[in-house]
Write an enzyme that holds these catalytic residues in place. Structure first.
Site, PDB file in Angstrom:
ATOM      1  N   HIS A  13       0.211  -1.419  -0.544  1.00 53.78           N
ATOM      2  CA  HIS A  13       0.417  -0.379   0.421  1.00 53.78           C
ATOM      3  C   HIS A  13       1.028   1.546   0.137  1.00 53.78           C
ATOM      4  O   HIS A  13       0.808   2.133   0.745  1.00 53.78           O
ATOM      5  CB  HIS A  13      -1.095   0.263   1.297  1.00 53.78           C
ATOM      6  CG  HIS A  13      -0.432   0.467   2.660  1.00 53.78           C
ATOM      7  ND1 HIS A  13      -1.064  -0.257   3.819  1.00 53.78           N
ATOM      8  CD2 HIS A  13       0.612   0.573   2.839  1.00 53.78           C
ATOM      9  CE1 HIS A  13      -0.148  -0.402   4.485  1.00 53.78           C
ATOM     10  NE2 HIS A  13       1.315   0.075   4.599  1.00 53.78           N
ATOM     11  N   HIS A  60      -2.247   4.140   9.435  1.00 48.20           N
ATOM     12  CA  HIS A  60      -0.992   4.038  10.472  1.00 48.20           C
ATOM     13  C   HIS A  60      -1.365   6.119  11.095  1.00 48.20           C
ATOM     14  O   HIS A  60      -1.020   6.959  11.109  1.00 48.20           O
ATOM     15  CB  HIS A  60      -0.289   5.042   9.687  1.00 48.20           C
ATOM     16  CG  HIS A  60      -0.091   3.320   7.803  1.00 48.20           C
ATOM     17  ND1 HIS A  60      -0.801   3.584   7.254  1.00 48.20           N
ATOM     18  CD2 HIS A  60       1.015   3.399   8.179  1.00 48.20           C
ATOM     19  CE1 HIS A  60      -0.493   2.680   6.806  1.00 48.20           C
ATOM     20  NE2 HIS A  60       0.589   2.113   6.795  1.00 48.20           N
ATOM     21  N   HIS A  63       9.713  -4.104   3.745  1.00 52.18           N
ATOM     22  CA  HIS A  63      10.869  -2.339   4.607  1.00 52.18           C
ATOM     23  C   HIS A  63      10.851  -1.896   5.480  1.00 52.18           C
ATOM     24  O   HIS A  63       9.559  -2.671   6.444  1.00 52.18           O
ATOM     25  CB  HIS A  63       9.476  -1.738   3.521  1.00 52.18           C
ATOM     26  CG  HIS A  63       8.398  -1.811   3.899  1.00 52.18           C
ATOM     27  ND1 HIS A  63       7.174  -2.589   4.531  1.00 52.18           N
ATOM     28  CD2 HIS A  63       7.673  -0.614   4.344  1.00 52.18           C
ATOM     29  CE1 HIS A  63       6.579  -1.516   4.245  1.00 52.18           C
ATOM     30  NE2 HIS A  63       6.030  -0.787   5.035  1.00 52.18           N
ATOM     31  N   GLU A  75       3.479  -5.896   8.847  1.00 51.53           N
ATOM     32  CA  GLU A  75       1.908  -5.603   7.578  1.00 51.53           C
ATOM     33  C   GLU A  75       1.946  -6.584   6.827  1.00 51.53           C
ATOM     34  O   GLU A  75       0.522  -7.120   6.884  1.00 51.53           O
ATOM     35  CB  GLU A  75       2.193  -4.381   7.103  1.00 51.53           C
ATOM     36  CG  GLU A  75       2.501  -3.212   7.267  1.00 51.53           C
ATOM     37  CD  GLU A  75       2.468  -1.941   6.486  1.00 51.53           C
ATOM     38  OE1 GLU A  75       2.171  -0.864   7.061  1.00 51.53           O
ATOM     39  OE2 GLU A  75       2.719  -1.766   5.636  1.00 51.53           O
TER      40      GLU A  75
HETATM   41  C1  DHB Z   1       6.070   3.386   2.354  1.00 53.56           C
HETATM   42  C2  DHB Z   1       5.585   2.354   2.976  1.00 53.56           C
HETATM   43  C3  DHB Z   1       4.347   2.030   3.372  1.00 53.56           C
HETATM   44  O1  DHB Z   1       3.882   0.712   3.971  1.00 53.56           O
HETATM   45  C4  DHB Z   1       4.146   3.769   4.534  1.00 53.56           C
HETATM   46  O2  DHB Z   1       3.360   2.637   5.285  1.00 53.56           O
HETATM   47  C5  DHB Z   1       5.010   4.190   4.433  1.00 53.56           C
HETATM   48  C6  DHB Z   1       5.214   4.861   3.132  1.00 53.56           C
HETATM   49  C7  DHB Z   1       6.726   3.602   1.265  1.00 53.56           C
HETATM   50  O3  DHB Z   1       7.745   2.457   1.074  1.00 53.56           O
HETATM   51  O4  DHB Z   1       7.721   5.382   1.793  1.00 53.56           O
HETATM   52 FE    FE Z   2       2.326   0.409   5.765  1.00 52.13          FE
END
Ligand code: DHB
Ligand code: FE
Length: 281
Positions: A13, A60, A194, A241
């Site tokens: 997302h 978030h 991530h 996540e």
């Molecule tokens: C990014 C990814 C995420 O899941 C999020 O909630 C905010 C930023 C990103 O890759 O920048």
């Molecule tokens: Fe996220």
């Protein structure tokens, strides 16, 4: 014949994906290979014409601050407004809910001993709107009502993967016991690997991600056994996540048909993964 789950749609997302769509950048070299992987599923969902989408996503710290942190929050409202996350609200349609099915789900799932939080008013952030944009493009109105199910993956302790898989099973039971003849698609969103902060910011782990996709498709119990520490170590602090994909998987039943799989790096700070699954009747 009642309601039933007819498909599962999993996707990352990344907020920048929403920005790329909103500002007409999807054909740029950086973004082209990301969006190419969503062409099949755009057509798939257009043909499927679901009556309702249940979107398992995480907030978030937009609707829920650190003052109140529900582990599982089910949206029972008639409407959800896209949130302003600091740069103005995304130019996407208001999300229409499906209160009748949502309240039925609340009853069925809570009596099944999952203590959901019921939410009657909530703004929705990129966690929900970016997957809708990827699935449905840029319509004047979203093509079907949406039932948001927000999972806490922001503040420790999040639910276990196994709890999420079992919640998915309870969702399936809930949907199948609703009298109205509805075809329901369920979204699992967030991930893949991530980490947005601290020393390991920028971490991506394609081996972990692809092994997760293999397990999620063919051996969800093995995927559900991945511990919090393993997500943290292998997929970075935001890789957690991925437990939301297990909710979707649990709702599809034991066996699934894989319709589409896509994996791409880079997209902002995140490895983008995408699956389209159908339950085997
Ligand atoms: C990014 C990814 C995420 O899941 C999020 O909630 C905010 C930023 C990103 O890759 O920048
Ligand atoms: Fe996220």
């Amino acid at each position: 014949m009642g309601a039933r789950i007819v498909g599962g749609y999993a996707t990352s997302h990344v907020p920048a994906i929403g920005v790329a769509m909103d500002t007409g950048k999807t054909e740029e070299d950086y973004w082209k290979p990301v969006f190419k992987g969503y062409e099949f599923s755009r057509k798939w969902i257009e043909d499927l014409k679901p009556d309702v989408a249940i979107v398992v996503y995480n907030d978030h710290a937009t609707a829920f601050s650190l003052e109140i942190i529900p582990t599982f929050a089910l949206g029972c409202a008639a409407q959800y407004i896209p949130a302003d996350e600091g740069w103005g609200a995304r130019p996407v349609p208001v999300v229409e809910g499906h209160p009748d099915l949502a309240w039925h789900m609340a009853q069925s799932i809570i009596l099944d001993e999952f203590d959901l939080t019921i939410v009657n008013e909530m703004e929705v952030d990129h966690g929900l709107t970016v997957p809708l944009s990827l699935a449905f493009g840029q319509p004047e109105a979203w093509p079907c009502p949406v039932i948001p199910l927000a999972v806490n993956v922001v503040q420790y302790p999040p639910p276990t993967g196994n709890r999420c898989l079992n919640l998915g099973k309870a969702i399936r039971k809930a949907v199948e016991s609703f009298d109205e003849d509805l075809r329901v698609v369920i979204f699992g969103t967030g991930g893949m690997s991530h980490q947005l902060q601290a020393e390991r910011a920028g971490l991506i782990n394609a081996d972990f991600d692809n092994a997760f996709l293999d397990k999620l498709i063919a051996d969800p119990k093995a995927a559900a056994a991945i511990s919090h520490v393993e997500y943290l170590r292998e997929a970075g602090s935001e890789g957690i996540e991925l437990v939301m994909w297990l909710v979707m998987r649990g709702a599809l039943g034991d066996d699934v048909t894989l319709r589409h799989r896509h994996y791409h790096v880079p997209a902002s700070n995140t490895a983008v993964g995408h699956l389209v699954l159908e339950p085997v009747e």
